[in-house]
Structure formats: structure tokens, C-alpha cells
Design a protein around this motif. Structure first.
Motif, PDB file in Angstrom:
ATOM      1  N   LEU A 177       0.820  -1.213   0.000  1.00 36.49           N
ATOM      2  CA  LEU A 177       0.000   0.000   0.000  1.00 36.49           C
ATOM      3  C   LEU A 177       0.852   1.259   0.000  1.00 36.49           C
ATOM      4  O   LEU A 177       0.580   2.210  -0.748  1.00 36.49           O
ATOM      5  N   ASP A 210      -4.820   5.193   7.071  1.00 36.27           N
ATOM      6  CA  ASP A 210      -6.005   5.985   6.749  1.00 36.27           C
ATOM      7  C   ASP A 210      -5.685   7.032   5.688  1.00 36.27           C
ATOM      8  O   ASP A 210      -6.431   7.200   4.711  1.00 36.27           O
ATOM      9  N   MET A 213      -5.303   5.352   2.297  1.00 33.61           N
ATOM     10  CA  MET A 213      -6.580   4.890   1.756  1.00 33.61           C
ATOM     11  C   MET A 213      -7.432   6.065   1.286  1.00 33.61           C
ATOM     12  O   MET A 213      -8.111   5.981   0.248  1.00 33.61           O
ATOM     13  N   VAL A 230      -7.543  -7.871   0.562  1.00 35.85           N
ATOM     14  CA  VAL A 230      -6.778  -7.238   1.636  1.00 35.85           C
ATOM     15  C   VAL A 230      -5.928  -8.308   2.308  1.00 35.85           C
ATOM     16  O   VAL A 230      -6.452  -9.244   2.914  1.00 35.85           O
ATOM     17  N   TYR A 248      -7.681  -3.034   9.234  1.00 37.22           N
ATOM     18  CA  TYR A 248      -8.802  -3.608   8.477  1.00 37.22           C
ATOM     19  C   TYR A 248     -10.050  -2.736   8.595  1.00 37.22           C
ATOM     20  O   TYR A 248     -10.784  -2.562   7.618  1.00 37.22           O
ATOM     21  N   ILE A 251      -9.625   0.202   6.214  1.00 34.96           N
ATOM     22  CA  ILE A 251      -9.841  -0.178   4.811  1.00 34.96           C
ATOM     23  C   ILE A 251     -11.317  -0.448   4.550  1.00 34.96           C
ATOM     24  O   ILE A 251     -11.856  -0.059   3.499  1.00 34.96           O
ATOM     25  N   HIS A 254     -13.200   2.841   3.930  1.00 32.25           N
ATOM     26  CA  HIS A 254     -12.996   3.535   2.662  1.00 32.25           C
ATOM     27  C   HIS A 254     -13.431   2.717   1.444  1.00 32.25           C
ATOM     28  O   HIS A 254     -13.742   3.300   0.390  1.00 32.25           O
ATOM     29  N   SER A 255     -13.473   1.401   1.577  1.00 34.09           N
ATOM     30  CA  SER A 255     -13.940   0.567   0.459  1.00 34.09           C
ATOM     31  C   SER A 255     -15.408   0.196   0.608  1.00 34.09           C
ATOM     32  O   SER A 255     -16.031  -0.266  -0.355  1.00 34.09           O
ATOM     33  N   TYR A 264     -10.806 -10.152   3.221  1.00 38.28           N
ATOM     34  CA  TYR A 264      -9.793  -9.734   4.192  1.00 38.28           C
ATOM     35  C   TYR A 264      -9.050 -10.970   4.701  1.00 38.28           C
ATOM     36  O   TYR A 264      -9.576 -12.083   4.696  1.00 38.28           O
TER      37      TYR A 264
END
Length: 297
Positions: A177, A210, A213, A230, A248, A251, A254-255, A264
Motif C-alpha cells: 500500500l 487511513d 486509503m 486485503v 482492516y 480499509i 474507505h472501500s 480480508y
């Protein structure tokens, strides 16, 4: 399609980032040789320039030599760390684009995977020689062997409470990432539209996760995915004032506004079970209530 390896083929080990010594990769050399491969070491192995495995010029020369040498059938990056982006814009990929070969690694090597992806060439995100001795890495090493030798790769993973079910088909892209964030706006940046993106990271502060993302989302890299994988978010750090969410959970936030399938806890990243993934190859991701399956088309 890159030719699969066969016994008798010659492969090279080079270090594009942090320095490494011969004893640290001795086990990997023995394993490669047990597969019937001839191993050639770059001058960067054992070299030292402050943090790096030799200065930029040496690391660049090392990689360039192996990209241009048709007797070398695969290039294995010895370790990650930091440093690949310092040399990537000076690499001449002209010969490599005509006569591609496997490039292997992960973490900092995400820069190479992304750059190569823009040529329409596949590469292998997989375990690196430094980590071969790590307890529990045997299965990861076996998946690397299978990928290099053209054997079928078919993976299953355990369900996770954050998973979003569904089926996705698209080219598999991604990696670290932090590196994907760093590559934004450069010639190594990738389009993620219609693709299955996989993410992993190590030793980051949660607020960094954060921030990255948010950036991926703002730059349009989350909205039009076919699916999201993920992987491991290992050894995360927090600030004295707690961020308040796990990696997690960040993520997921935001997803979660999008409708594609997400899984995940997929075994890819900085843990012993780091399954080899072929970047740029069409794959099918099936996320069900009780299982996750990833197969190449």
C-alpha cells in the motif's frame, strides 16, 4: 506470455534496495539449485552504501545487466526495504519489453511490478530469498516454484467477518500500500479500473494507513475496482492518542461505499505464508460466506 522455467535455466538474484549479505540468501540459493536452476549473483549482493546494497549506479547496473541478458530467465529480488524507486526511471526496458522474463519480489519491489504492468508484462509478487529461512515459509516458497515453472496456482482462504460476497474477474494488480501511494502520479502509477487490487503493508502507523486509503479513494483507485483483496497488515503502530480503528477497519471504511467483492485476511504480505500472485494476469475472485477462492483464468 513469459516462458516458464525449466531445469537447467539460469536465474539471477539482485538487490534493488536495502543491503543484504551472501549468508542471508544462502538457503534460497540451495533451494533454487534443488529445483535444477543455475543461480547467478549480482554485484549488489554483499555490496554496501549506507542503507543500500551499493550506490544507485551499482544497483542500476546490476538490474540493467540482468534485464538485457537473454541467458537469464528470471530476476529474483533478494529483499525489499527501500530503494527501487531511486533507480527505476534510469532503467532501459527496451530489450526487456521485447524479450520479457519473470521479475520476482514484493514490498519495495511493488515499484517494479507496477512499472512492468504498464508494459502489459506479467510479474510475480512472491517471497524473496531473505525470507526463505523464516519458519512457516515453506508453502510460500512452493507457490513461487509453481509460478515460475508454469504450474497451476489456485488458492482458497478462510472467511472473514468484513468480507463482502460476490464474484469478480479482472487483472490482478497491487502490492504494498505504501508503495502504491508513493507511485501515484509517476510513470510507474497503474490504473486499477476493472481490476482486482490486492494490498498489504508492514510497520505503518494506523493514521498513515487511513491517509493512504483516503488518497487512493480520492485519486479514483477504489471506485471502479472489480474486486479488492486485503492481505496482511503486519506490526501496525499507533500514536499516543489512539487512532481508534484497526487497519482492516480503516480499509473497510474507505472501500465499504462500493459494491464489489472484498476479502480480508488473504495470505499475502509480510508473513511467512506469502502466496505467490501473478501480477497482470486475469483472475477470478469468488468471495462466499464460508470461503474465498482465487483462480487464474
Amino acid at each position: 506470455m513469459i516462458p516458464e522455467l525449466k531445469p537447467g535455466d539460469k536465474i539471477a538474484i539482485t538487490a534493488t534496495a536495502r543491503k543484504i549479505t551472501y549468508p542471508e540468501i544462502e538457503m534460497a540459493i540451495s533451494i533454487f539449485e534443488s529445483w535444477g536452476l543455475e543461480v547467478v549473483l549480482g554485484q549488489s549482493i554483499g555490496a554496501s552504501y549506507n542503507y543500500f546494497s551499493g550506490d544507485d549506479a551499482l544497483r542500476l547496473q546490476d538490474l540493467q545487466q540482468f534485464l538485457d541478458d537473454d541467458s537469464i530467465k528470471a530476476i529474483i529480488c533478494a529483499r525489499g526495504g527501500y530503494g527501487t524507486t531511486r533507480i527505476i526511471d534510469q532503467i532501459d526496458f527496451t530489450h526487456f519489453r521485447k524479450y520479457p522474463k519473470w521479475v520476482v519480489g514484493f514490498s519495495d519491489v511493488t515499484a517494479l511490478h507496477s512499472h512492468i504492468h504498464n508494459f502489459g508484462i506479467e510479474s510475480i509478487h512472491g517471497v524473496m530469498p531473505l525470507l526463505f529461512p523464516k519458519a512457516g515459509a515453506e508453502d510460500a516458497i512452493e507457490t513461487l516454484r509453481r509460478g515460475l515453472f508454469g504450474k497451476e496456482l489456485r488458492y482458497s482462504a478462510a472467511p472473514h467477518a468484513f468480507n463482502r460476497t460476490g464474484i469478480a474477474t479482472g487483472q490482478l494488480v497491487g502490492g504494498n500500500l505504501s508503495m502504491l501511494h508513493t507511485l501515484t502520479g509517476t510513470s510507474s502509477d497503474i490504473s486499477t479500473e476493472g481490476k482486482i487490487l490486492f494490498l498489504e503493508d508492514l510497520c505503518e502507523y494506523l493514521y498513515h494507513i487511513d491517509r493512504m486509503m483516503v488518497h487512493l479513494d480520492r485519486s479514483g483507485k477504489l471506485a471502479k475496482l472489480a474486486g479488492l483483496i486485503v492481505g496482511d497488515m503486519s506490526d501496525m503502530n499507533d500514536t499516543p492518542v489512539p487512532f481508534g480503528k484497526t487497519a482492516y477497519e480503516i480499509i473497510l471504511e474507505h472501500s465499504g461505499k462500493y459494491n464489489y467483492p472484498v476479502c480480508y485476511g488473504f495470505p499475502v504480505g509480510h508473513e511467512p505464508l506469502n502466496l505467490a500472485l501473478i501480477c497482470g494476469r486475469e483472475a477470478n475472485l469468488e468471495v462466499k460466506e464460508d470461503s474465498v477462492n482465487l483462480v487464474y483464468c
